[in-house]
Write an enzyme that holds these catalytic residues in place. Sequence first.
Site, mmCIF file in Angstrom:
data_model
loop_
_atom_site.group_PDB
_atom_site.id
_atom_site.type_symbol
_atom_site.label_atom_id
_atom_site.label_comp_id
_atom_site.label_asym_id
_atom_site.label_seq_id
_atom_site.Cartn_x
_atom_site.Cartn_y
_atom_site.Cartn_z
ATOM 1 C CB SER A 107 -0.939 -0.023 1.302
ATOM 2 O OG SER A 107 -1.341 1.328 1.434
ATOM 3 C CE1 TYR A 130 -6.019 4.697 -1.619
ATOM 4 C CE2 TYR A 130 -4.477 4.218 -0.080
ATOM 5 C CZ TYR A 130 -5.719 3.807 -0.413
ATOM 6 O OH TYR A 130 -6.260 3.051 0.285
ATOM 7 C CB THR A 156 -6.749 2.528 -4.842
ATOM 8 O OG1 THR A 156 -5.976 1.159 -4.284
ATOM 9 C CG2 THR A 156 -8.073 2.556 -3.940
ATOM 10 C CE LYS A 252 -7.789 -3.070 -3.445
ATOM 11 N NZ LYS A 252 -8.398 -1.849 -2.625
ATOM 12 C CG HIS A 276 -11.163 0.789 0.088
ATOM 13 N ND1 HIS A 276 -10.265 1.411 -0.949
ATOM 14 C CD2 HIS A 276 -10.626 0.858 1.154
ATOM 15 C CE1 HIS A 276 -9.532 1.683 -0.305
ATOM 16 N NE2 HIS A 276 -9.288 1.362 1.059
HETATM 17 C C1 GLV Z 1 -7.055 2.541 3.095
HETATM 18 O O1 GLV Z 1 -5.917 2.991 3.339
HETATM 19 C C2 GLV Z 1 -8.204 2.506 4.194
HETATM 20 O O2 GLV Z 1 -7.889 2.581 5.426
HETATM 21 O O3 GLV Z 1 -9.089 1.789 3.736
#
Ligand code: GLV
Length: 393
Positions: A107, A130, A156, A252, A276
Site C-alpha cells: 500500500s 493512491y 485505487t 481497483k 474497499h
Molecule cells: C486505506 O488506506 C483504508 O484505510 O481503507
Amino acid sequence: MPVITNIDDLHAIYRRRVPKMFYDYCQSGSWTEQTFRENETDFDKIRLRQRVAVDMEGRSLKTTMVGREVSMPVALAPVGLTGMQHADGEILAAQAAEDFGVPFTLSTMSICSIEDVARKTQAPFWFQLYVMRDEEFVDNLIGRAEAAGCDTLVITLDLQILGQRHKDLKNGLSAPPKLTPATIANLATKVSWGLEMMGTPRRQFGNIVGHAKGVTDTSSLSSWTAEQFDPRLDWGKIRKLRDKWKGKVILKGILDPEDARQALEMGADAIVVSNHGGRQLDGALSSIRMLPEIVEAVGDKIEIHMDGGIRSGQDVLKAVALGARATYIGRAFIYGLGAMGKKGVTHALEVIRKELDTTMALCGEKDIHDVGPHVTLVPKGFRGEWERPASNS
Ligand code: GLV
C-alpha cells in the site's frame, strides 16, 4: 502452540495480541458497516454443488494473474498501516507471499517503505497507488516503485476522500500511536507487540515521511487523505498514469459495469471488483453480488479480480466460479500477521489453499480453470433484487 484450523482461529489470537486502535482499524467498515458485513454474509448465500465419482487425483490450483504464475488464485491485498499490526509487517507479509508463490501488494500508506520491502524480498511485489494532488510526489512514488522492481501498479480508484470509520476517530488512530491515557492503558496489555515494535525503526508511514512536502501531520491517515488525496481524479488522469507506467496496470475499486467498461477503454490489464472492504461507500452492494454483472459486461475482454469478504477457500472458489480470475485477501492475512508474524500469514495462506483444494475436489473439479458457475447454487434474486431505476443508465 495453538492448532490453527481456520481463519477465525487467527482472528481470535490477533484480537488479543494487537492494540485496540489497530485492531479496530482493520475490523471496521464505514458508517453503519452494512457493506462491510454484507461482503462476508453474501458469500454464505451462495451454495456449492456436491458431485461424486469423479477422479480427484492430480488437482491444480495454479493459474496466472496479469501474466504472473501464482500457486493459487489469491494475492495479498494492499492494506494501510500493516506495519502497525506487527513490527515490520509489510516485509514479513511480502516474504510469506513470496515463499507461497502469490503476489504481495504494498500500500502507498504502508509503514515499511517501498525500498524496505525491496531490500528484504526477491520476487517483484506489486505497488498500490493512491493518486495525490502533488503530481511531483506521485511521479516520485511511481519512479521509486519502478526502481524497486515492482512490475505491476494497482491504482485505487475508490478513495479520493476517506469514508468515515467511527472507531478510528474515537481511538485517535495514528502511526505511531499518540500516547493518551487510554492508549497507554491499552498498550500496557500488549507487551509482545510493544517489544517487537521497539525493536524496529519502522513506525511511521515509510513512503511518505521524508518524501512529501507541506504535510501538517504525517502520523494521521485521515488528515493525510484530506489534505493530499486528489479529489479531481478522473479517467483522463488515469489514462495519463496508465501511459506513464511501463508495467502492468490493475484498476481497483470497480463496482459498476459502466466503470468496468471505462477501465477497459483505459487499457488496464485487469480490474479489481471491490468496495474497499466496505470501508468507503456504505450502502454499496457487496463485491460478490456485483461480480456477475461486471463479468457479463467485460469478462471476455479483461481479466477480472475481486476482493471483499474472503475469509476461506470456499469463498475463493465461489468468486472464481462466478467469473473472477483471482481474488485478494486483506483482513484474512492481517489476522495471521497480527497473530504470529510471517508464520501467521503463511498459516492464513495454507488454510485457504487447503479449503480451496478440498472444496474444488468435492465439487468434482480438478483444475481451477474448469471451475465455473456450474459448481454453485445461487439463490433466486441474488443478482436482480435491486434494480436500477429505468430512467437512469
Ligand atoms: C486505506 O488506506 C483504508 O484505510 O481503507
